[in-house]
Design a protein around this motif. Structure first.
Motif, PDB file in Angstrom:
ATOM      1  N   ALA A  86       0.833  -1.214   0.000  1.00  0.00           N
ATOM      2  CA  ALA A  86       0.000   0.000   0.000  1.00  0.00           C
ATOM      3  C   ALA A  86       0.862   1.257   0.000  1.00  0.00           C
ATOM      4  CB  ALA A  86      -0.935  -0.010   1.204  1.00  0.00           C
ATOM      5  N   GLN A 216      -5.515   7.860   3.473  1.00  0.00           N
ATOM      6  CA  GLN A 216      -5.342   7.243   2.139  1.00  0.00           C
ATOM      7  C   GLN A 216      -4.689   5.869   2.244  1.00  0.00           C
ATOM      8  OE1 GLN A 216      -3.197  10.018  -0.273  1.00  0.00           O
ATOM      9  NE2 GLN A 216      -5.079  11.041  -0.944  1.00  0.00           N
ATOM     10  N   ASP A 219      -7.257   3.375   3.400  1.00  0.00           N
ATOM     11  CA  ASP A 219      -8.173   2.985   2.302  1.00  0.00           C
ATOM     12  C   ASP A 219      -7.513   1.956   1.401  1.00  0.00           C
ATOM     13  OD1 ASP A 219     -10.161   4.590   3.078  1.00  0.00           O
ATOM     14  OD2 ASP A 219      -9.868   6.141   1.533  1.00  0.00           O
ATOM     15  N   ARG A 220      -6.248   2.212   1.090  1.00  0.00           N
ATOM     16  CA  ARG A 220      -5.555   1.305   0.158  1.00  0.00           C
ATOM     17  C   ARG A 220      -5.343  -0.060   0.819  1.00  0.00           C
ATOM     18  NH1 ARG A 220      -0.506   1.487  -3.674  1.00  0.00           N
ATOM     19  NH2 ARG A 220      -1.357  -0.053  -5.119  1.00  0.00           N
ATOM     20  N   ARG A 223      -8.470  -2.008   0.595  1.00  0.00           N
ATOM     21  CA  ARG A 223      -8.684  -2.514  -0.777  1.00  0.00           C
ATOM     22  C   ARG A 223      -7.799  -3.719  -1.035  1.00  0.00           C
ATOM     23  NH1 ARG A 223      -8.431   2.691  -2.777  1.00  0.00           N
ATOM     24  NH2 ARG A 223      -6.393   2.486  -3.769  1.00  0.00           N
ATOM     25  N   GLY A 228      -8.541  -6.121  -3.956  1.00  0.00           N
ATOM     26  CA  GLY A 228      -8.630  -4.858  -4.704  1.00  0.00           C
ATOM     27  C   GLY A 228     -10.048  -4.557  -5.164  1.00  0.00           C
ATOM     28  N   THR A 230     -13.617  -2.982  -5.124  1.00  0.00           N
ATOM     29  CA  THR A 230     -14.194  -1.770  -4.532  1.00  0.00           C
ATOM     30  C   THR A 230     -15.678  -1.624  -4.839  1.00  0.00           C
ATOM     31  OG1 THR A 230     -13.086  -0.682  -6.391  1.00  0.00           O
ATOM     32  CG2 THR A 230     -12.188  -0.268  -4.208  1.00  0.00           C
ATOM     33  N   ASP A 237      -7.646  -2.360  -7.855  1.00  0.00           N
ATOM     34  CA  ASP A 237      -6.253  -2.466  -7.397  1.00  0.00           C
ATOM     35  C   ASP A 237      -5.828  -3.930  -7.445  1.00  0.00           C
ATOM     36  OD1 ASP A 237      -3.829  -1.552  -6.385  1.00  0.00           O
ATOM     37  OD2 ASP A 237      -4.799  -0.285  -4.890  1.00  0.00           O
TER      38      ASP A 237
END
Ligand code: T4K
Length: 419
Positions: A86, A216, A219-220, A223, A228, A230, A237
């Protein structure tokens, strides 16, 4: 109480403990209620994929660690990988060699190059000066480890990271519930990773978590933890499956709720060890550094062979034959493990080398009774007092001692060690 060397299990006597005492025996409280929790999860029909228990567990971990975000993961190794991905880390990352193999392996497995730095002799955590010596134009991050529930020299490490534009990802597998000058572990660096493996202070059988204050990054990580994905049909991702499931979270909720009880047990175990071991020549019980509040997950001692009369490995083997399954984490050192052994060191590791030969861990946690610790303490006292005779016996027996019948490692002392 054993009075003669010949009563030692290593030389044919009866083991002091038939019920083995382990470093890392799982702490479990309220097993009946936990069983009910698990039945409820099973009946609910919601078993995994960011279910209600996992979300509740994440809130609890955020609260205890004072981190804005928590992302629960299936184990700490995967959590380290997800956090590193990430952050878009590439090239080299600086890690201690004096850590569990998961720290460098997690990085290597995703194509990063771990570079080993030395540790501080008191805290056993990454030495910021050694880190500086390891930095190259390829370095993108530092991955320090809060070993044994100690806390790293966070300010100095942050200064190094800022000066060189590096990310700081803490492996906090040993340090849930710890703090430095009242700042909880979980709020240092760019992100921290906890392990909730069964052998940890508090656990979810298998489990881990990433904590961070960076929106951020959080969030990553979320995911990446779930392929990945969403949206119903949206993949945005390159993710992996790193999810924690509901049964794990239910165990985690129970053990974290029991944290004060476990902490208290660890405190009193350590206090008792301190009383029993403090004046044994060549034995030193390590302490957290000033300002550190530790979970006391590990009871860590060092053995100075010249003063104690036996080497660390001999003490570990003799205790194990008695049913005290002491450990010598993390000998022989990550830099000697495959696939790192052929890689030249960027900087010498003199402190690491010394610790690898002298550090050992004794059992602690909820399953230990005060009477067990008294007996362990007396045994260690006896080993030191009779060390000359024990060395003679080891020579006669070609360095071998009888392993405990229940020892998974079946350790034997080699003649070389008995020297
Ligand atoms: N970073 C650091 C700094 C770590 O220390 C670790 C893990 C990680 C990262 C990775 O975390 P995870 O990906 O695992 O979440 C144990 C643990 O398996 C490992 O999690 C831990 N560090 C390491 C320090 O210790 P071993 O090889 O010592 O495990 P094992 O199976 O020998 O267990 C220790 C003793 O505990 C056993 O002899 C018996 C007892 N035990 C163990 C289990 C699992 C029980 O009585 N019951 C049990 O259920 O690695």
């Amino acid at each position: 109480m054993k009075s003669s060397t010949l009563h030692l299990a290593a030389f044919g006597g009866t083991p002091e403990f038939i019920r083995p005492l382990h470093v890392g025996h799982p702490n479990l409280l309220e097993v009946d209620q936990l069983a009910e929790d698990l039945v409820q999860v099973l009946r609910s029909g919601y078993l995994t994929n960011n279910g209600p228990r996992v979300r509740e567990f994440e809130q609890l971990i955020s609260r205890v660690s004072s981190a804005k975000h928590c992302i629960a993961v299936c184990n700490a190794t995967t959590a380290l990988q997800i956090a590193a991905k990430a952050m878009d880390l590439h090239g080299e990352v600086i890690v201690p060699s004096f850590t569990f193999i998961a720290t460098p392996h997690a990085m290597k497995w995703i194509g990063l190059e771990p570079v080993f730095a030395d540790v501080n002799p008191e805290s056993h955590t990454l030495d910021p000066d050694s880190v500086e010596r390891c930095i190259s134009e390829k370095t993108t991050a530092i991955v320090p480890v809060h070993l044994w529930g100690n806390v790293c020299h966070t300010e100095a490490l942050q200064r190094v990271a800022t000066r060189h534009g590096l990310r700081l990802l803490y492996d906090s597998s040993h340090a849930f519930g710890c703090s430095l000058n009242d700042q909880p572990v979980g709020s240092f660096g760019d992100a921290e990773v906890f392990s909730f493996h069964a052998t940890k202070f508090v656990h979810s059988v298998e489990g881990g978590a990433i904590v961070t204050n960076d929106d951020q990054l959080a969030d990553r990580c979320r995911r990446l933890r779930a392929f990945g994905i969403t949206g119903l049909t949206e993949i945005s991702d390159l993710g992996i499956n790193g999810k924690m499931h509901e049964l794990s979270a239910a165990v985690g909720l129970r053990t974290v709720a029991g944290l004060p009880v476990i902490q208290k047990a660890n405190e009193s175990n350590r206090h008792l060890y301190q009383q029993l071991l403090h004046d044994i020549p060549g034995l030193h019980l390590t302490h957290p550094e000033s300002g550190v509040s530790s979970n006391r997950q590990y009871v860590v001692i060092t053995i100075d062979e010249d003063q104690f009369g036996l080497s660390r490995d001999q003490v570990v083997s003799l205790l194990r034959s008695e049913g005290v399954f002491a450990r010598s984490y993390f000998a022989p050192g990550c830099h000697r493990a495959t696939p790192y052994a052929d890689q030249p060191l960027r900087t010498p590791l003199p402190v690491t080398e010394r610790l690898l030969n002298t550090v050992m861990q004794l059992p602690t946690g909820l399953s230990l009774r005060a009477s067990d610790i008294m007996r362990i303490g007396k045994l260690i006292q006896m080993l030191q007092q009779q060390s000359t005779e024990i060395q003679k016996q080891l020579m006669v027996r070609n360095g071998r001692c009888n392993p405990h019948p229940a020892d998974p490692a079946r350790m034997e002392i080699s003649l070389k060690e008995a020297g």
